[in-house]
Scaffold this motif. Structure first.
Motif, PDB file in Angstrom:
ATOM      1  N   MET A  77       0.819  -1.224   0.000  1.00 22.86           N
ATOM      2  CA  MET A  77       0.000   0.000   0.000  1.00 22.86           C
ATOM      3  C   MET A  77       0.854   1.275   0.000  1.00 22.86           C
ATOM      4  O   MET A  77       0.356   2.363   0.180  1.00 22.86           O
ATOM      5  CB  MET A  77      -0.915   0.023   1.227  1.00 22.86           C
ATOM      6  N   THR A  78       2.199   1.131  -0.121  1.00 20.31           N
ATOM      7  CA  THR A  78       3.008   2.346  -0.030  1.00 20.31           C
ATOM      8  C   THR A  78       3.383   2.907  -1.396  1.00 20.31           C
ATOM      9  O   THR A  78       3.708   4.078  -1.509  1.00 20.31           O
ATOM     10  CB  THR A  78       4.307   2.092   0.766  1.00 20.31           C
ATOM     11  N   ALA A  79       3.296   2.054  -2.449  1.00 23.80           N
ATOM     12  CA  ALA A  79       3.671   2.547  -3.775  1.00 23.80           C
ATOM     13  C   ALA A  79       2.694   3.628  -4.223  1.00 23.80           C
ATOM     14  O   ALA A  79       1.536   3.616  -3.836  1.00 23.80           O
ATOM     15  CB  ALA A  79       3.660   1.386  -4.770  1.00 23.80           C
ATOM     16  N   ILE A  80       3.198   4.539  -5.021  1.00 28.28           N
ATOM     17  CA  ILE A  80       2.330   5.621  -5.530  1.00 28.28           C
ATOM     18  C   ILE A  80       1.429   5.085  -6.631  1.00 28.28           C
ATOM     19  O   ILE A  80       1.875   4.335  -7.503  1.00 28.28           O
ATOM     20  CB  ILE A  80       3.207   6.792  -6.041  1.00 28.28           C
ATOM     21  N   THR A  81       0.146   5.441  -6.567  1.00 28.05           N
ATOM     22  CA  THR A  81      -0.790   5.118  -7.646  1.00 28.05           C
ATOM     23  C   THR A  81      -0.743   6.256  -8.662  1.00 28.05           C
ATOM     24  O   THR A  81      -1.027   7.408  -8.327  1.00 28.05           O
ATOM     25  CB  THR A  81      -2.219   4.949  -7.075  1.00 28.05           C
ATOM     26  N   ARG A  82      -0.367   5.899  -9.895  1.00 29.25           N
ATOM     27  CA  ARG A  82      -0.233   6.914 -10.949  1.00 29.25           C
ATOM     28  C   ARG A  82      -1.569   7.051 -11.686  1.00 29.25           C
ATOM     29  O   ARG A  82      -2.050   6.085 -12.286  1.00 29.25           O
ATOM     30  CB  ARG A  82       0.889   6.540 -11.922  1.00 29.25           C
ATOM     31  N   ILE A  83      -2.129   8.261 -11.599  1.00 28.80           N
ATOM     32  CA  ILE A  83      -3.495   8.486 -12.104  1.00 28.80           C
ATOM     33  C   ILE A  83      -3.482   9.249 -13.424  1.00 28.80           C
ATOM     34  O   ILE A  83      -2.733  10.223 -13.575  1.00 28.80           O
ATOM     35  CB  ILE A  83      -4.304   9.303 -11.061  1.00 28.80           C
ATOM     36  N   ALA A  84      -4.338   8.812 -14.370  1.00 31.59           N
ATOM     37  CA  ALA A  84      -4.659   9.645 -15.536  1.00 31.59           C
ATOM     38  C   ALA A  84      -6.037  10.234 -15.280  1.00 31.59           C
ATOM     39  O   ALA A  84      -7.012   9.491 -15.112  1.00 31.59           O
ATOM     40  CB  ALA A  84      -4.664   8.812 -16.813  1.00 31.59           C
ATOM     41  N   LEU A  85      -6.113  11.555 -15.201  1.00 34.77           N
ATOM     42  CA  LEU A  85      -7.367  12.250 -14.925  1.00 34.77           C
ATOM     43  C   LEU A  85      -7.986  12.676 -16.253  1.00 34.77           C
ATOM     44  O   LEU A  85      -7.389  13.459 -16.998  1.00 34.77           O
ATOM     45  CB  LEU A  85      -7.078  13.477 -14.047  1.00 34.77           C
ATOM     46  N   VAL A  86      -9.161  12.144 -16.547  1.00 38.03           N
ATOM     47  CA  VAL A  86      -9.846  12.482 -17.800  1.00 38.03           C
ATOM     48  C   VAL A  86     -10.836  13.604 -17.499  1.00 38.03           C
ATOM     49  O   VAL A  86     -11.792  13.411 -16.753  1.00 38.03           O
ATOM     50  CB  VAL A  86     -10.576  11.252 -18.379  1.00 38.03           C
ATOM     51  N   ALA A 121     -15.212  11.918  -5.175  1.00 35.04           N
ATOM     52  CA  ALA A 121     -14.151  11.377  -6.032  1.00 35.04           C
ATOM     53  C   ALA A 121     -12.861  11.188  -5.228  1.00 35.04           C
ATOM     54  O   ALA A 121     -12.218  10.133  -5.295  1.00 35.04           O
ATOM     55  CB  ALA A 121     -13.903  12.300  -7.221  1.00 35.04           C
ATOM     56  N   VAL A 122     -12.518  12.195  -4.438  1.00 39.20           N
ATOM     57  CA  VAL A 122     -11.264  12.113  -3.666  1.00 39.20           C
ATOM     58  C   VAL A 122     -11.362  11.008  -2.613  1.00 39.20           C
ATOM     59  O   VAL A 122     -10.415  10.243  -2.398  1.00 39.20           O
ATOM     60  CB  VAL A 122     -10.931  13.486  -3.023  1.00 39.20           C
ATOM     61  N   ARG A 123     -12.529  10.878  -1.997  1.00 37.51           N
ATOM     62  CA  ARG A 123     -12.725   9.782  -1.023  1.00 37.51           C
ATOM     63  C   ARG A 123     -12.526   8.427  -1.691  1.00 37.51           C
ATOM     64  O   ARG A 123     -11.846   7.545  -1.146  1.00 37.51           O
ATOM     65  CB  ARG A 123     -14.122   9.854  -0.430  1.00 37.51           C
ATOM     66  N   ALA A 124     -13.125   8.268  -2.871  1.00 37.75           N
ATOM     67  CA  ALA A 124     -13.011   6.984  -3.583  1.00 37.75           C
ATOM     68  C   ALA A 124     -11.539   6.678  -3.872  1.00 37.75           C
ATOM     69  O   ALA A 124     -11.085   5.540  -3.709  1.00 37.75           O
ATOM     70  CB  ALA A 124     -13.815   7.028  -4.871  1.00 37.75           C
ATOM     71  N   LEU A 125     -10.793   7.698  -4.279  1.00 39.71           N
ATOM     72  CA  LEU A 125      -9.376   7.493  -4.612  1.00 39.71           C
ATOM     73  C   LEU A 125      -8.570   7.156  -3.356  1.00 39.71           C
ATOM     74  O   LEU A 125      -7.760   6.231  -3.350  1.00 39.71           O
ATOM     75  CB  LEU A 125      -8.808   8.728  -5.307  1.00 39.71           C
ATOM     76  N   ARG A 126      -8.819   7.918  -2.271  1.00 40.05           N
ATOM     77  CA  ARG A 126      -8.069   7.657  -1.023  1.00 40.05           C
ATOM     78  C   ARG A 126      -8.379   6.264  -0.497  1.00 40.05           C
ATOM     79  O   ARG A 126      -7.507   5.575   0.026  1.00 40.05           O
ATOM     80  CB  ARG A 126      -8.399   8.723   0.022  1.00 40.05           C
ATOM     81  N   ASN A 127      -9.645   5.842  -0.634  1.00 45.38           N
ATOM     82  CA  ASN A 127     -10.030   4.509  -0.141  1.00 45.38           C
ATOM     83  C   ASN A 127      -9.333   3.393  -0.906  1.00 45.38           C
ATOM     84  O   ASN A 127      -9.177   2.289  -0.392  1.00 45.38           O
ATOM     85  CB  ASN A 127     -11.550   4.322  -0.233  1.00 45.38           C
ATOM     86  N   ARG A 128      -8.945   3.659  -2.130  1.00 46.02           N
ATOM     87  CA  ARG A 128      -8.268   2.614  -2.914  1.00 46.02           C
ATOM     88  C   ARG A 128      -6.873   2.322  -2.376  1.00 46.02           C
ATOM     89  O   ARG A 128      -6.321   1.254  -2.632  1.00 46.02           O
ATOM     90  CB  ARG A 128      -8.162   3.024  -4.387  1.00 46.02           C
ATOM     91  N   ALA A 182      -5.824   3.492   1.047  1.00 43.35           N
ATOM     92  CA  ALA A 182      -5.724   3.599   2.507  1.00 43.35           C
ATOM     93  C   ALA A 182      -5.676   2.217   3.156  1.00 43.35           C
ATOM     94  O   ALA A 182      -6.389   1.313   2.735  1.00 43.35           O
ATOM     95  CB  ALA A 182      -6.929   4.363   3.047  1.00 43.35           C
ATOM     96  N   PRO A 183      -4.855   2.052   4.204  1.00 43.93           N
ATOM     97  CA  PRO A 183      -4.832   0.774   4.923  1.00 43.93           C
ATOM     98  C   PRO A 183      -6.184   0.514   5.600  1.00 43.93           C
ATOM     99  O   PRO A 183      -6.563  -0.630   5.791  1.00 43.93           O
ATOM    100  CB  PRO A 183      -3.733   0.961   5.970  1.00 43.93           C
ATOM    101  N   LEU A 184      -6.888   1.576   5.973  1.00 39.58           N
ATOM    102  CA  LEU A 184      -8.210   1.413   6.576  1.00 39.58           C
ATOM    103  C   LEU A 184      -9.167   2.275   5.748  1.00 39.58           C
ATOM    104  O   LEU A 184      -9.023   3.498   5.704  1.00 39.58           O
ATOM    105  CB  LEU A 184      -8.179   1.879   8.031  1.00 39.58           C
ATOM    106  N   ALA A 185     -10.092   1.636   5.066  1.00 35.43           N
ATOM    107  CA  ALA A 185     -10.964   2.381   4.159  1.00 35.43           C
ATOM    108  C   ALA A 185     -12.350   2.543   4.743  1.00 35.43           C
ATOM    109  O   ALA A 185     -12.913   1.594   5.287  1.00 35.43           O
ATOM    110  CB  ALA A 185     -11.053   1.630   2.828  1.00 35.43           C
ATOM    111  N   ILE A 186     -12.912   3.757   4.654  1.00 36.03           N
ATOM    112  CA  ILE A 186     -14.303   3.976   5.086  1.00 36.03           C
ATOM    113  C   ILE A 186     -14.972   5.013   4.178  1.00 36.03           C
ATOM    114  O   ILE A 186     -14.330   5.890   3.668  1.00 36.03           O
ATOM    115  CB  ILE A 186     -14.376   4.400   6.573  1.00 36.03           C
TER     116      ILE A 186
END
Ligand code: NAI
Ligand code: OAA
Length: 265
Positions: free
Chosen positions: A1-10, A252-259, A261-265
């Motif tokens: 869970m520490t690697a950076i998720t590289r996002i393409a924003l459409v 949108a930001v919550r959905a991304l952070r939940n992907r 986060a070690p603890l998702a809510i």
């Protein structure tokens, strides 16, 4: 869970720009590419000088595609990304009201062995509604109330002047499927409620132009084996686009952070 998720924003309009601001400096999520139509490339490059800006999702180096652009962008960018195995997060849920489109999206995700996530966006209670569906739902009603100017450029203008509307006026009453056809730019919440609940034909929709409100007010009433609920959201619109509730950005930001986060809510 520490690697950076590289996002393409459409899409880099009202929602996209705010999402970029909120993700700035995030240790786990980085917008590395922005996808906009050719005429929007220069403006998007100014908003995100470090990102690769173009008119297509880069073929490599992308872990997640996030759509905040509109219905056409799903066809153009999300379907191919899914088919090549990149997971996608979608805000323009109203696109799934078109006949066969949800199935098309699902088929692309199956082909790519990946997943497309639809965000709740401007509406709350989607978790409760989708859970209640498992026990069985009897009725779901959605009412959307917005200031008259938010209905400009829609059939609500036929036979009435939205600029001089003196009292609240029901501009549409019918199924979510009809609502999506007539009001495609306001169809996201109705489609999301339908997909989580009773489907496009059995979800009843009422749309209201109200000169007394400055907010986008969404009400969902549901009944079923679980019991019942009534939820009213009084959403503040985004300054950059009064048709869009600010909550959509946070969703949108919550959905991304939940992907990530070690603890998702
Ligand atoms: N799920 C929800 O509750 C909500 C969803 N939405 C969806 O989000 C979308 C974006 O909303 P806003 O940011 O307020 O709109 P906006 O009009 O401010 O921005 C749209 C952006 O998408 C870009 N764009 C348009 N077509 C494109 C394409 N084919 N490919 C790539 N980029 C494209 C535009 O250049 C612009 O940068 C809306 O069209 C709507 O479908 C909006 C509000 C609520
Ligand atoms: O309130 C919003 O952000 C937009 C809305 O009603 C919709 O797209 O269904």
């Amino acid at each position: 869970m520490t690697a950076i998720t590289r996002i393409a924003l459409v899409g880099c309009g009202a929602i996209g720009t705010s999402v970029l601001e909120l993700l700035h400096g995030d240790p786990a999520l980085k917008v590395v590419a922005i996808v906009v139509p050719a005429e929007g490339v220069a403006a998007a490059q100014k908003v995100a000088p470090d990102a690769q800006v173009g008119s297509a999702v880069p073929a490599t180096g992308i872990d997640l595609v996030v759509e905040t652009a509109g219905h056409a962008a799903i066809e153009e960018h999300v379907l191919p990304a899914l088919a090549r195995g990149t997971p996608c997060v979608v805000a323009s849920v109203g696109a799934l009201s078109a006949t066969g489109f949800a199935e098309k999206l699902e088929a692309a995700a199956v082909a790519g062995k990946t997943q497309v996530q639809l965000i709740p966006g401007a509406i709350g209670g989607i978790d409760a509604l989708a859970a209640a569906r498992i026990g069985g739902l009897d009725s779901v009603r959605y009412t959307g109330r917005k200031p008259p100017q938010a209905w400009k450029g829609t059939p609500a203008e036929q036979g009435r002047n939205l600029d001089t509307l003196a009292q609240e006026t029901v501009i549409f009453e019918g199924s979510a499927r009809e609502a999506a056809l007539l009001y495609p730019k306001n169809a996201n919440v109705a489609a999301t409620v339908s997909l989580a609940g009773l489907g496009l034909d059995r979800t009843l929709v009422r749309l209201i132009a109200d000169p007394a409100t400055t907010e986008n007010v969404h009400t969902v009433e549901a009944e079923g084996a679980f019991g019942s609920f009534a939820l009213t959201m009084r959403n503040k619109p985004l300054a950059a686009n009064p048709k869009t509730s600010a909550l959509t950005v946070y969703s949108a930001v919550r959905a991304l952070r939940n992907r990530v986060a070690p603890l998702a809510i």
